[in-house]
Design a protein around this motif. Structure first.
Motif, PDB file in Angstrom:
ATOM      1  N   ARG A  75     -10.036   1.641   0.588  1.00 23.07           N
ATOM      2  CA  ARG A  75      -9.137   0.654   1.179  1.00 23.07           C
ATOM      3  C   ARG A  75      -7.737   1.234   1.416  1.00 23.07           C
ATOM      4  NH1 ARG A  75      -5.484  -1.259   3.081  1.00 23.07           N
ATOM      5  NH2 ARG A  75      -4.614  -3.354   2.972  1.00 23.07           N
ATOM      6  N   LYS A  76      -7.218   1.927   0.396  1.00 24.26           N
ATOM      7  CA  LYS A  76      -5.814   2.367   0.504  1.00 24.26           C
ATOM      8  C   LYS A  76      -5.638   3.549   1.463  1.00 24.26           C
ATOM      9  CE  LYS A  76      -3.965   0.011  -3.339  1.00 24.26           C
ATOM     10  NZ  LYS A  76      -2.934  -0.182  -4.306  1.00 24.26           N
ATOM     11  N   PHE A 118      -7.314  -5.316   6.048  1.00 27.50           N
ATOM     12  CA  PHE A 118      -6.238  -6.278   5.792  1.00 27.50           C
ATOM     13  C   PHE A 118      -6.441  -7.102   4.525  1.00 27.50           C
ATOM     14  CE2 PHE A 118      -8.588 -10.038   7.192  1.00 27.50           C
ATOM     15  CZ  PHE A 118      -9.607  -9.462   7.930  1.00 27.50           C
ATOM     16  N   HIS A 119      -5.337  -7.854   4.212  1.00 32.47           N
ATOM     17  CA  HIS A 119      -5.319  -8.730   3.042  1.00 32.47           C
ATOM     18  C   HIS A 119      -5.975 -10.059   3.433  1.00 32.47           C
ATOM     19  CE1 HIS A 119      -2.500  -5.692   1.822  1.00 32.47           C
ATOM     20  NE2 HIS A 119      -1.516  -6.146   2.580  1.00 32.47           N
ATOM     21  N   TRP A 160     -11.010   1.398  -4.313  1.00 28.43           N
ATOM     22  CA  TRP A 160      -9.643   1.194  -3.823  1.00 28.43           C
ATOM     23  C   TRP A 160      -9.176   2.353  -2.942  1.00 28.43           C
ATOM     24  CZ3 TRP A 160      -7.215  -2.986  -2.958  1.00 28.43           C
ATOM     25  CH2 TRP A 160      -7.439  -4.115  -3.749  1.00 28.43           C
ATOM     26  N   GLU A 218      -9.570  -8.006  -0.103  1.00 27.13           N
ATOM     27  CA  GLU A 218      -9.233  -7.162   1.035  1.00 27.13           C
ATOM     28  C   GLU A 218     -10.464  -6.996   1.916  1.00 27.13           C
ATOM     29  OE1 GLU A 218      -5.696  -7.151   0.171  1.00 27.13           O
ATOM     30  OE2 GLU A 218      -5.912  -5.246   1.242  1.00 27.13           O
ATOM     31  N   ALA A 248      -1.799  -5.994  -1.778  1.00 22.29           N
ATOM     32  CA  ALA A 248      -3.137  -6.513  -2.058  1.00 22.29           C
ATOM     33  C   ALA A 248      -3.117  -7.594  -3.144  1.00 22.29           C
ATOM     34  CB  ALA A 248      -4.041  -5.362  -2.465  1.00 22.29           C
ATOM     35  N   ALA A 301      -7.009  -9.991  -5.734  1.00 21.91           N
ATOM     36  CA  ALA A 301      -6.981  -9.456  -4.367  1.00 21.91           C
ATOM     37  C   ALA A 301      -8.310  -9.719  -3.679  1.00 21.91           C
ATOM     38  CB  ALA A 301      -6.741  -7.949  -4.401  1.00 21.91           C
ATOM     39  N   THR A 309     -14.645 -15.234   2.074  1.00 23.17           N
ATOM     40  CA  THR A 309     -13.257 -15.300   1.603  1.00 23.17           C
ATOM     41  C   THR A 309     -12.812 -16.759   1.476  1.00 23.17           C
ATOM     42  OG1 THR A 309     -12.801 -13.228   2.745  1.00 23.17           O
ATOM     43  CG2 THR A 309     -10.894 -14.537   2.103  1.00 23.17           C
ATOM     44  N   SER A 329       0.829  -1.211   0.000  1.00 27.40           N
ATOM     45  CA  SER A 329       0.000   0.000   0.000  1.00 27.40           C
ATOM     46  C   SER A 329       0.864   1.262   0.000  1.00 27.40           C
ATOM     47  CB  SER A 329      -0.917   0.020   1.220  1.00 27.40           C
ATOM     48  OG  SER A 329      -1.675  -1.147   1.254  1.00 27.40           O
TER      49      SER A 329
END
Ligand SMILES: Cc1cc2nc3c(=O)[nH]c(=O)nc-3n(C[C@H](O)[C@H](O)[C@H](O)COP(=O)(O)OP(=O)(O)OC[C@H]3O[C@@H](n4cnc5c(N)ncnc54)[C@H](O)[C@@H]3O)c2cc1C
Length: 486
Positions: free
Chosen positions: A323-324, A371-372, A320, A251, A153, A249, A237, A135
């Motif tokens: 998330r980022k 998180f991933h 994104w 996330e 990611a 990815a 997931t 990131s």
């Protein structure tokens, strides 16, 4: 005159004056990396411009017994680039040249200070990119990525840094210059490249790297799925990957992280979500379309109340962005926080997140999760206010319990941020004495005098030259109170 003074004198004879920094105020600007809880003013800072200068510094360090620490961009989150007060900080950020981009061979040759995203920028006109995407990719260096074996990611599908480095030039702690790895498909001998990747600057200084370039995919589709709880998002997931789909990815963000991101960048995530998944699929168009249908079904079966496909690049970028921005955004809802980094098997996601929530409630400490999820790499952000008595200690204690929880579930004390100074004490919780001895022997083969980033990764200052395996009698360092048996 100390050894460091002598080293400084000799360097001044050989290097440009502006490269050798002795001024206290300027040295202080390098006192920490991204983990500001640890700070040490380096004894000396040297801005190296090429491999010969790195070699010169390390030769002198070797001759005079002076420790050194490599520093790329200083974005590390485990105190890996924490300086040594009596040592040299070797700053590589000026070695920023991309030496070659070869689309036909699908590789690039770069200096260590080159920023991660700059490799992609150089490869993009040829239809390629550099896949590992921390990131921090706008600011972190390839040398730092190699040293930390950084992830990101999209490492779920494409692998960590170690899968993308073909060779490195390394200046070893005695000043010798070696090339490890090869661009040939395979090479005989020990995998010394694999040893250096992830060694956190303890085996020498990387002065050049040849990295793989990855073909840009034909299609990319990004899905945002809203869930009532992290349990449901964790189940989705596991079931997506269990079904044989490997998205580029997956996330996850929980309610607190969503709230922080929403406040900061207005990312328009599903209102009321207890958790969201950002799932990105890439590859040939037909394959991506087929996987997209399957992913939707898995999300809905796990209880998703909204599955939203980004209609265009703008919507994709907004997803994104949420998330980022999350790490920084959490700073808006808490004056201080610890970024924890642990790994668990993906199948344990739901159970671990659930238990983590209970631990946080018991401790009365807020935790934001971002998180991933696809590779089980958790980043709980443990919030506190350092101005309030006892809050920092409570956060630290909870943070330790979260790592213990990861280990209980067969995980690891770090996923991608490394051990550095911060987690050296936790190594004994994960490895046996024999495991650690074996690692020390490898380290000693490169750095018998422990000059390269001393005090990092390993829990105690064990001496090279000690016999590996069970130790008999008391070591002189133990007697001096400087080391302990683990
Ligand atoms: C906002 C934010 C987000 C982040 N996200 C991620 C993420 O998604 N994934 C991830 O993996 N990390 C992440 N990180 C952590 C960090 O960016 C990575 O660890 C990165 O690889 C560090 O690179 P750097 O150039 O800043 O290295 P530094 O911090 O300068 O150094 C890191 C370590 O590498 C060693 N080192 C540096 N250069 C060399 C060299 N040339 N030779 C030998 N050793 C060297 C140092 O001694 C130190 O031990 C994040 C950090 C921040 C601040």
């Amino acid at each position: 005159m100390t050894a460091l003074d002598e080293l400084c004198r000799r360097l001044r004879d050989r290097l440009d004056d502006s490269s050798v920094i002795t001024d206290e105020a300027r040295r202080r600007t390098y006192e920490c990396d991204g983990l500001a809880a640890y700070a040490v003013v380096p004894g000396l800072v040297v801005l190296t411009g090429n491999a010969h200068e790195v070699q010169l510094v390390l030769r002198l360090c070797h001759e005079l017994g002076v420790p050194f620490v490599a520093r790329g961009s200083g974005t590390g989150l485990s105190g890996g680039a924490l300086p040594h007060s009596e040592g040299v900080l070797v700053v590589l950020s000026q070695m920023r040249e991309i030496l070659d981009v070869d689309p036909l061979a699908q590789r690039a040759v770069v200096q260590p200070g080159v920023l991660n995203l700059d490799v992609t920028a150089a490869a993009a006109p040829h239809g390629y990119y550099y896949a590992p995407d921390p990131s921090s990719q706008q600011i972190c260096s390839i040398g730092g990525n190699v040293a930390e074996n950084s992830g990101g990611a999209h490492c779920l599908k494409y692998g960590f840094t170690t899968n993308h480095v073909l060779s490195v030039d390394l200046v070893a702690p005695d000043g010798s210059h070696v090339r490890l790895g090869t661009t040939a498909p395979d090479a005989p001998g020990y995998d010394l490249l694999g040893t250096v990747v992830g060694s956190e600057g303890t085996l020498g200084v990387v002065t050049e790297a040849t990295v793989k370039l990855t073909r840009a995919p034909e299609a990319v589709k990004t899905v945002l799925a809203g869930f009532e709880s992290t349990d449901d998002a964790g189940t989705a997931t596991s079931s997506i990957i269990g079904a044989g789909i490997v998205p580029a990815a997956i996330e996850m963000m929980d309610a607190l992280a969503i709230h922080a991101a929403e406040e900061a960048v207005h990312c328009n995530y599903p209102p009321g979500a207890g958790a969201v998944l950002v799932i990105e699929l890439d590859g040939p168009e037909a394959e991506v379309d087929a996987q997209l249908d399957e992913v939707k079904v898995h999300c809905e079966k796990a209880g998703s109340f909204e599955v939203r496909l980004a209609a265009d690049d703008t919507e994709r970028a907004l997803i994104w962005r949420g998330r980022k921005s999350a790490f920084a955004a959490v700073g808006r809802i808490s004056p201080d926080y610890i970024v924890q980094d642990g790994v668990i098997p993906r199948t344990a996601l739901a159970a671990v997140l659930h238990r983590m929530g209970e631990l946080a409630d018991e401790a009365g400490v807020r935790v934001a999760n971002v998180f991933h999820a696809g590779d089980g790499n958790l980043h709980p952000l443990v919030l506190f206010d350092g101005e309030q008595e006892g809050e920092a200690e409570a956060a630290e204690e909870l943070s330790g319990k979260i790592l213990a929880l990861c280990l209980e579930h067969g995980g690891s004390i770090t996923g991608e941020h490394g051990v550095g100074a911060d987690k050296a004490k936790h190594m004994i919780e994960m490895f046996t004495a024999d495991d650690l001895d074996t690692m020390q022997l490898v380290r000693c083969a490169f750095d018998p005098r422990h000059l390269s980033n001393p005090g990092k990764v390993f829990p105690t200052p064990r001496l090279c030259g000690e016999r590996p395996g069970r130790h008999q009698g008391t070591h002189p360092l133990q007697e001096a109170g400087l080391a302990e048996v683990f």
